[in-house]
Enzyme design. Structure first.
Site, mmCIF file in Angstrom:
data_model
loop_
_atom_site.group_PDB
_atom_site.id
_atom_site.type_symbol
_atom_site.label_atom_id
_atom_site.label_comp_id
_atom_site.label_asym_id
_atom_site.label_seq_id
_atom_site.Cartn_x
_atom_site.Cartn_y
_atom_site.Cartn_z
ATOM 1 N N THR A 13 0.835 -1.216 0.000
ATOM 2 C CA THR A 13 0.000 0.000 0.000
ATOM 3 C C THR A 13 0.864 1.259 0.000
ATOM 4 O O THR A 13 0.713 2.143 -0.841
ATOM 5 C CB THR A 13 -0.908 -0.020 1.258
ATOM 6 O OG1 THR A 13 -1.584 -1.269 1.286
ATOM 7 C CG2 THR A 13 -1.908 1.105 1.249
ATOM 8 N N LYS A 205 1.885 4.940 18.683
ATOM 9 C CA LYS A 205 1.979 6.328 18.209
ATOM 10 C C LYS A 205 2.083 7.289 19.392
ATOM 11 O O LYS A 205 2.788 8.294 19.330
ATOM 12 C CB LYS A 205 0.774 6.646 17.336
ATOM 13 C CG LYS A 205 0.783 5.819 16.045
ATOM 14 C CD LYS A 205 -0.568 5.847 15.370
ATOM 15 C CE LYS A 205 -0.576 4.979 14.116
ATOM 16 N NZ LYS A 205 -1.934 4.753 13.614
ATOM 17 N N GLY A 302 -3.631 5.084 4.755
ATOM 18 C CA GLY A 302 -3.926 4.986 3.322
ATOM 19 C C GLY A 302 -2.644 5.246 2.543
ATOM 20 O O GLY A 302 -1.755 5.961 3.010
HETATM 21 N N1 LIG Z 1 -1.055 1.170 5.077
HETATM 22 C C1 LIG Z 1 -1.131 2.332 5.734
HETATM 23 O O1 LIG Z 1 -2.102 3.078 5.624
HETATM 24 C C2 LIG Z 1 0.004 2.753 6.628
HETATM 25 C C3 LIG Z 1 -0.080 3.995 7.307
HETATM 26 C C4 LIG Z 1 1.006 4.409 8.101
HETATM 27 C C5 LIG Z 1 2.106 3.580 8.243
HETATM 28 N N2 LIG Z 1 2.127 2.374 7.615
HETATM 29 C C6 LIG Z 1 3.306 1.521 7.780
HETATM 30 O O2 LIG Z 1 3.934 1.340 6.526
HETATM 31 C C7 LIG Z 1 4.523 0.039 6.454
HETATM 32 C C8 LIG Z 1 4.016 -0.688 5.225
HETATM 33 O O3 LIG Z 1 2.619 -0.861 5.304
HETATM 34 P P1 LIG Z 1 1.763 -1.333 4.039
HETATM 35 O O4 LIG Z 1 0.332 -1.144 4.440
HETATM 36 O O5 LIG Z 1 2.246 -0.683 2.810
HETATM 37 O O6 LIG Z 1 2.097 -2.891 4.022
HETATM 38 P P2 LIG Z 1 1.718 -3.953 2.883
HETATM 39 O O7 LIG Z 1 0.696 -3.409 1.963
HETATM 40 O O8 LIG Z 1 1.451 -5.238 3.573
HETATM 41 O O9 LIG Z 1 3.089 -4.117 2.045
HETATM 42 C C9 LIG Z 1 4.232 -4.693 2.579
HETATM 43 C C10 LIG Z 1 5.268 -4.792 1.482
HETATM 44 O O10 LIG Z 1 6.490 -5.224 2.056
HETATM 45 C C11 LIG Z 1 6.969 -6.369 1.379
HETATM 46 N N3 LIG Z 1 7.608 -7.237 2.368
HETATM 47 C C12 LIG Z 1 7.096 -7.736 3.509
HETATM 48 N N4 LIG Z 1 8.002 -8.483 4.162
HETATM 49 C C13 LIG Z 1 9.120 -8.465 3.399
HETATM 50 C C14 LIG Z 1 10.396 -9.049 3.521
HETATM 51 N N5 LIG Z 1 10.706 -9.815 4.572
HETATM 52 N N6 LIG Z 1 11.322 -8.815 2.562
HETATM 53 C C15 LIG Z 1 11.006 -8.030 1.494
HETATM 54 N N7 LIG Z 1 9.812 -7.439 1.323
HETATM 55 C C16 LIG Z 1 8.880 -7.663 2.253
HETATM 56 C C17 LIG Z 1 5.763 -7.023 0.744
HETATM 57 O O11 LIG Z 1 6.185 -7.783 -0.384
HETATM 58 P P3 LIG Z 1 5.125 -8.534 -1.331
HETATM 59 O O12 LIG Z 1 4.378 -7.442 -2.032
HETATM 60 O O13 LIG Z 1 5.962 -9.307 -2.286
HETATM 61 O O14 LIG Z 1 4.268 -9.359 -0.450
HETATM 62 C C18 LIG Z 1 4.916 -5.789 0.379
HETATM 63 O O15 LIG Z 1 5.293 -5.293 -0.876
HETATM 64 C C19 LIG Z 1 4.196 -0.631 7.789
HETATM 65 O O16 LIG Z 1 5.258 -0.432 8.693
HETATM 66 C C20 LIG Z 1 2.958 0.123 8.270
HETATM 67 O O17 LIG Z 1 2.814 0.102 9.673
HETATM 68 C C21 LIG Z 1 1.107 1.938 6.810
#
Ligand SMILES: NC(=O)c1ccc[n+]([C@@H]2O[C@H](COP(=O)([O-])OP(=O)(O)OC[C@H]3O[C@@H](n4cnc5c(N)ncnc54)[C@H](OP(=O)(O)O)[C@@H]3O)[C@@H](O)[C@H]2O)c1
Length: 435
Positions: A13, A205, A302
């Site tokens: 995301t 947070k 998001g």
């Molecule tokens: N989503 C939000 O709204 C949001 C808001 C604030 C902060 N955050 C933070 O941002 C971070 C990412 O969140 P997200 O929602 O974007 O997560 P996500 O959609 O689950 O994406 C995670 C990504 O990391 C990759 N990944 C996971 N483990 C890995 C590993 N061991 N080696 C290499 N790549 C790996 C995954 O690869 P694959 O695609 O191949 O599975 C995927 O592309 C988190 O720390 C979250 O707390 C998110």
């Protein structure tokens, strides 16, 4: 012109939005940086997955070393989440002289200090604006624009999922359980919603806000936390009748004798700006000694809002790299003021209880325990009470809604133990008055 080379961990995301912003707003980004940028590699788990951004020029890898050991890469962006693996990657990045941007609140709330110390030792910058309240620029505001103030108190709605649930309960007259399923289907809650519903995400947070706001280390396991699972529609209605809204707040206070860090549902006045924050929106309300009160409002999660914060960090960090400044890492030089136990704080409380005691007996029991009643209402006698509810309740039971005067939490808890002997249904919610 220098080219800043960027290696990204994660293309989910946040990672996808980050790549999209860097690509679509390239000219704007590079003008502000005074350098060109290049995404050199993106590390993911599964390189075969279909992606929403263009990865045709073979920049995908599943080998962390392709980024960590590439001497040309200046900046590592960690947007993959999790704790141990991300920690390992960020540590390796610093040891290899790479600067890091992360959105990982779970990691920073636990290891922000250690990682900042390692960054400092390796003369690397470490930025993580996106870790708190997604797109809202609150961390850098605390670390730059507000630094002329002693920050007294920070109160925030920092978990969009729980705010979304509480808002829909109130507006649509629905139970918590019915919205949880809907929120999962709409992507506002994970399949396992514990981190949101039990307040753990907000606590992480809260720890980061308290640490950076007060220049004192607060870890997430030092934050008092209680979630929204026991908030019922009836409580929301009763609170509204009394002029309050129920919100899950993350509250950090900088007191003379220590720091308060707590996350729990509160009743706040309907007139307070935080009471008007609805659905998935976040807001952080900051009280500084010369500033007074300010509020920062927006989307707390998001892809695009979070990606916006990540790209803002890349530009801010990139400018420091190009200017060859020394890293300025607040986490690496923090005090260690004591954490005040919630039991040593004073609150007014909202209580709703079913009891076979009469109003005067209840008042007597509470006054013997030095609990002063500000208001009491027998809501059985209330015309608005539904017929179904009347049928469910035994005829000899009364249901009271009580607001108490301020009392020390530990004393209040003792009186509740006494009350529990007379009632098998009692809900207690703190009222946040000094806000
Ligand atoms: N989503 C939000 O709204 C949001 C808001 C604030 C902060 N955050 C933070 O941002 C971070 C990412 O969140 P997200 O929602 O974007 O997560 P996500 O959609 O689950 O994406 C995670 C990504 O990391 C990759 N990944 C996971 N483990 C890995 C590993 N061991 N080696 C290499 N790549 C790996 C995954 O690869 P694959 O695609 O191949 O599975 C995927 O592309 C988190 O720390 C979250 O707390 C998110």
């Amino acid at each position: 012109m220098k080219t800043l080379q960027i290696g990204i961990f994660g293309l989910g995301t946040v990672g996808s939005s980050t790549v999209q912003i860097l690509t679509c707003n390239r000219e704007l980004v590079e003008r502000q940086l005074g350098a060109t940028t290049q995404i050199s590699k993106i590390c993911v788990r599964d390189t075969g997955k279909t992606r929403t951004v263009d990865t045709s020029n073979s920049i995908l890898t599943s080998r962390p070393e392709d980024i960590l050991l590439d001497p040309k890469i200046d900046i590592v962006v960690e947007v993959m989440g999790g704790i141990e693996k991300s920690k390992e990657i960020i540590e390796a990045a610093f040891k290899n002289g790479k600067h890091v941007v992360s959105a990982n609140k779970d990691l920073i709330a636990l290891y922000g200090k250690e990682l900042s110390e390692l960054a400092k030792q390796n003369n690397c910058h470490f930025f993580f604006e996106a870790a708190v309240a997604g797109g809202i620029p609150i961390l850098r505001t605390l670390q730059s624009s507000l630094t002329g103030n002693h920050i007294n108190k920070i109160s925030g709605i920092v978990n969009g999922s729980t705010n979304y649930i509480l808002t829909r309960m109130e507006i649509e007259n629905l139970s918590l359980e019915s919205i949880i399923e809907d929120a999962k289907a709409l992507g506002y809650l994970e399949a396992d919603p514990s981190a949101d519903l039990d307040g753990l995400d907000a606590a992480r947070k809260c720890a980061i806000l308290a640490s950076l706001g007060f220049h004192n280390l607060v870890k997430s396991n030092q934050v008092y936390v209680s979630g929204i699972r026991n908030i019922s529609l009836e409580d929301i209605k009763q609170a509204n009748k009394l002029g309050y809204k129920i919100k899950l707040l993350a509250i950090a206070e900088n007191k003379k004798d220590g720091i308060v860090a707590r996350v729990h549902p509160v009743l706040i006045s309907q007139d307070h700006p935080l009471a008007g924050v609805q659905y998935e929106f976040n807001a952080v309300y900051v009280d500084g000694d010369y500033l007074g009160q300010t509020m920062y409002y927006g989307r707390g999660a998001g892809g695009n809002p979070t990606g916006s914060a990540v790209v803002g960090d890349i530009i801010a960090l990139g400018r420091q790299v190009l200017a060859q400044t020394r890293p300025d890492l607040d986490y690496a030089s923090m005090g260690d003021k004591a954490i005040i136990d919630i039991e040593d704080l004073d609150f007014s409380y909202y209580m709703r209880l079913e009891t076979d005691l009469k109003e005067d007996q209840l008042a007597d029991l509470l006054s013997k325990r030095d609990i002063k009643i500000r208001s009491i209402e027998n809501v059985n006698l209330n015309e608005e009470t539904s017929d179904t509810k009347k049928l469910e309740k035994p005829a000899d039971k009364n249901e009271f809604v009580i607001i108490t005067e301020r009392v020390r939490e530990k004393d209040f808890k003792k009186s509740i133990e006494e009350l529990e002997k007379t009632s098998n249904s009692i809900t207690v919610i703190r009222i946040e008055e000094d806000i």
